[in-house]
Design a protein around this motif. Structure first.
Motif, PDB file in Angstrom:
ATOM      1  N   TRP A   1      82.620  -8.545   5.983  1.00  0.00           N
ATOM      2  CA  TRP A   1      81.266  -8.350   6.567  1.00  0.00           C
ATOM      3  C   TRP A   1      80.454  -7.300   6.503  1.00  0.00           C
ATOM      4  O   TRP A   1      80.344  -6.480   7.160  1.00  0.00           O
ATOM      5  N   THR A   2      80.036  -7.253   5.378  1.00  0.00           N
ATOM      6  CA  THR A   2      79.365  -5.918   4.758  1.00  0.00           C
ATOM      7  C   THR A   2      78.202  -5.493   5.463  1.00  0.00           C
ATOM      8  O   THR A   2      77.219  -6.328   5.687  1.00  0.00           O
ATOM      9  N   TYR A   3      78.061  -4.528   6.191  1.00  0.00           N
ATOM     10  CA  TYR A   3      76.912  -4.191   6.955  1.00  0.00           C
ATOM     11  C   TYR A   3      76.784  -2.393   6.616  1.00  0.00           C
ATOM     12  O   TYR A   3      77.570  -1.660   7.137  1.00  0.00           O
ATOM     13  N   GLY A   4      75.685  -2.054   6.000  1.00  0.00           N
ATOM     14  CA  GLY A   4      75.332  -0.658   5.496  1.00  0.00           C
ATOM     15  C   GLY A   4      76.647  -0.170   4.981  1.00  0.00           C
ATOM     16  O   GLY A   4      77.096  -0.598   3.996  1.00  0.00           O
TER      17      GLY A   4
ATOM     18  N   ILE B   1      66.024  -3.095  14.461  1.00  0.00           N
ATOM     19  CA  ILE B   1      67.405  -3.608  14.594  1.00  0.00           C
ATOM     20  C   ILE B   1      68.329  -2.850  14.159  1.00  0.00           C
ATOM     21  O   ILE B   1      69.390  -2.799  14.650  1.00  0.00           O
ATOM     22  N   ASN B   2      68.274  -1.973  13.150  1.00  0.00           N
ATOM     23  CA  ASN B   2      69.385  -0.897  12.620  1.00  0.00           C
ATOM     24  C   ASN B   2      69.357  -0.011  13.591  1.00  0.00           C
ATOM     25  O   ASN B   2      70.467   0.736  13.767  1.00  0.00           O
ATOM     26  N   LEU B   3      68.519   0.379  14.459  1.00  0.00           N
ATOM     27  CA  LEU B   3      68.553   1.668  15.577  1.00  0.00           C
ATOM     28  C   LEU B   3      69.466   0.887  16.650  1.00  0.00           C
ATOM     29  O   LEU B   3      70.421   1.461  16.837  1.00  0.00           O
ATOM     30  N   LEU B   4      69.328  -0.468  16.908  1.00  0.00           N
ATOM     31  CA  LEU B   4      70.188  -1.112  17.933  1.00  0.00           C
ATOM     32  C   LEU B   4      71.638  -1.260  17.209  1.00  0.00           C
ATOM     33  O   LEU B   4      72.765  -0.855  17.977  1.00  0.00           O
ATOM     34  N   ARG B   5      71.913  -1.501  15.979  1.00  0.00           N
ATOM     35  CA  ARG B   5      73.397  -1.450  15.392  1.00  0.00           C
ATOM     36  C   ARG B   5      73.842  -0.105  15.385  1.00  0.00           C
ATOM     37  O   ARG B   5      75.085   0.013  15.684  1.00  0.00           O
ATOM     38  N   ASP B   6      72.960   1.087  15.140  1.00  0.00           N
ATOM     39  CA  ASP B   6      73.369   2.488  15.321  1.00  0.00           C
ATOM     40  C   ASP B   6      74.039   2.657  16.655  1.00  0.00           C
ATOM     41  O   ASP B   6      75.215   3.264  16.733  1.00  0.00           O
ATOM     42  N   ILE B   7      73.306   2.335  17.798  1.00  0.00           N
ATOM     43  CA  ILE B   7      73.912   2.603  19.105  1.00  0.00           C
ATOM     44  C   ILE B   7      75.264   1.659  19.589  1.00  0.00           C
ATOM     45  O   ILE B   7      76.049   2.187  19.970  1.00  0.00           O
TER      46      ILE B   7
END
Length: 508
Positions: free
Chosen positions: A71-74, A310-316
């Protein structure tokens, strides 16, 4: 004649009672059934925030369980993907997981997202909806409704197809009829929610004969005993009582078990929990950002820069698990637009705003990122952890819980060292806190272990009796129930009059 009527009446009464039931049967069984061991056991965990699967082949070592890893993410390749579904303007399935979110965000930036439907974190409805039926609907992020079971079935079908494609590459000899599917469900769920998941899985193409529903706390405890020597030793004796805490996305589910002589487990406390899971930390993070940058700035930032938001939420989401108690600070990246929007919406310089909030020496602002002192981040954890600990202490304070001295921590948030160390501080000797490796996968891997008898550890599986009913089902059942009750009353009256006549003629 009178005896046969009485017997018939009893049978009718039994049918009436059976017809009125609307439940599952949670049978205590030993997982080492007499059935043939399946060639492949595959488990699906359908979480509030993340979903995934795992599987193993007959003959593999108990620890040789393959979790989904693509599940590739970043720059990360997590073992689970986001619980998100994207439908095209024709309301047909398009994509699932991070792929669904990324595609929708790309459409949004190009202003081509109109008509597309994105459903995120929708499993929560099965916990919150008291009057759940087959006709229950859910809303996408823009408020457009779709039948809930359709969205759940699409999600499970995607996971099933993803698994089958992987098996084609790794185990090309496997037929789907060789696969035993295990679908995990929280113990805290009501029976209609569990049946809802079963029916969604069947709608997704999984045959009922190949499907088992397993309770998540019990699957997790099985994996803890397989993966850790400490748990295997401490939970080996019959009569041992222990607590399982599943720290999930939105909820924390807590169960208490007792090991039985035959290796099975007995539930000795009603499953409980609350809304103090990992998403509460995310919410605290967003509230903190809103205090700092202002409500209008954050709303504009979300609407204009959805992908960055959304990427900020994924970061946290990632960093709350990776952060250690001895970290000094953590950086969050948000691009350069957030500070620009702040200057457009606020009169006071951001440095002065930070000082007014008592953050003068606790954060550093750059053009595209924010470095936050660890003491501030720990405050985001404080409220959900405090609520969880209070709830656990309330359970352990009950008189019949005095022998519970072992606590198993599983679920995504349990991988946070802040959570783990806080639990150890609050539950010192005689308590023992056990967290297995890859705690976020404990439920999935334990569920796979359930399907491979003979199992060294017992468990319960959920078997179907009756279950979810829609309004039509209920009206039909109520009609027949009324009819049978009237018929039963008439038969009893007939028997009573008949007996009076027999008594009268024998006397005269």
């Amino acid at each position: 004649m009178d005896c046969s009527i009485i017997i018939a009446s009893v049978i009718v009464l039994h049918l009436i009672v059976a017809e009125g039931r609307d439940e599952f049967s949670n049978n205590d069984v030993n997982c080492s059934s007499d059935e043939d061991t399946p060639l492949i056991v595959a488990a699906f965990e359908f979480g509030t925030a993340y979903s995934g699967y795992a599987f193993s082949v007959r003959g593999d070592k108990p620890t040789d369980i393959r979790a989904s890893q693509d599940w590739t993410y970043g720059h990360r390749v997590p073992s689970k993907t986001a619980t998100s579904v994207l439908l095209n303007p024709s309301k047909e399935f398009d994509s699932f997981g991070f792929e669904a979110e990324d595609k929708y965000l790309g459409l949004t930036e190009k202003e081509k997202h109109h008509g597309w439907l994105l459903f995120r974190r929708f499993r929560i409805i099965l916990h919150n909806k008291k009057d759940l039926t087959r006709n229950t609907s859910i809303e996408d992020i823009n408020g457009v409704s779709m039948p809930a079971r359709t969205i759940f079935a699409m999600s499970i079908r995607y996971l099933r197809n993803h698994l089958l494609k992987r098996l084609e590459k790794e185990e090309p000899w496997v037929k789907e009829s060789d696969i035993k599917y295990i679908l995990t469900v929280p113990a805290i769920w009501k029976e209609n929610a569990k049946q809802f998941m079963r029916e969604a899985a069947v709608e997704a193409g999984i045959k009922t004969s190949n499907l088992i529903l397993a309770l998540e706390p019990e699957a997790a405890s099985i994996w803890c005993q397989i993966a850790t020597d400490e748990a295997r030793t401490m939970l080996s004796k019959a009569g041992t009582q222990y607590m399982v805490i599943d720290l999930g996305g939105s909820f924390v589910d807590i169960s208490v078990h007792e090991k039985q002589i035959d290796g099975s487990v007995k539930e000795i406390h009603k499953p409980s929990g609350g809304s103090f899971g990992g998403t509460q930390i995310d919410d605290n993070f967003l509230q903190w950002l809103t205090k700092l940058f202002g409500k209008s700035t954050m709303e504009n930032f979300k609407s204009e820069n959805m992908l960055t938001y959304i990427n900020l939420l994924r970061d946290i989401e990632i960093k709350k698990k990776l952060m250690r108690p001895d970290n000094k600070s953590i950086a969050f990246y948000f691009g350069n637009r957030l500070l620009q929007l702040y200057k457009e919406n606020e009169d006071i310089p951001i440095e002065e705003k930070a000082a007014a909030l008592g953050l003068e020496h606790k954060l550093k602002l750059y053009s595209d990122k924010l470095t936050v002192d660890a003491s501030v981040i720990k405050e985001w954890f404080d409220s959900p952890i405090r609520k969880m600990i209070s709830h656990v202490k309330d359970i352990l304070a009950e008189p019949n819980m005095k022998n519970v001295k072992i606590i198993l921590l599983v679920g995504g948030l349990s991988e946070s060292d802040i959570v783990y160390e806080t639990m150890r501080e609050n539950f010192q000797k005689p308590f023992t806190i056990i967290r297995p490796p890859e705690a976020s996968l404990a439920i999935l891997k334990g569920a796979v272990s359930i399907g491979h008898p003979p199992a060294t550890i017992g468990c319960r599986i959920i078997t179907y009796k009756r279950g979810l009913m829609n309004d039509f089902d209920k009206s039909i059942n109520h009609f027949f129930l009324s009819f049978y009750l009237f018929l039963f009353y008439f038969i009893l009256k007939f028997i009573f009059i008949f007996c009076l006549h027999i008594f009268y003629f024998r006397r005269h």
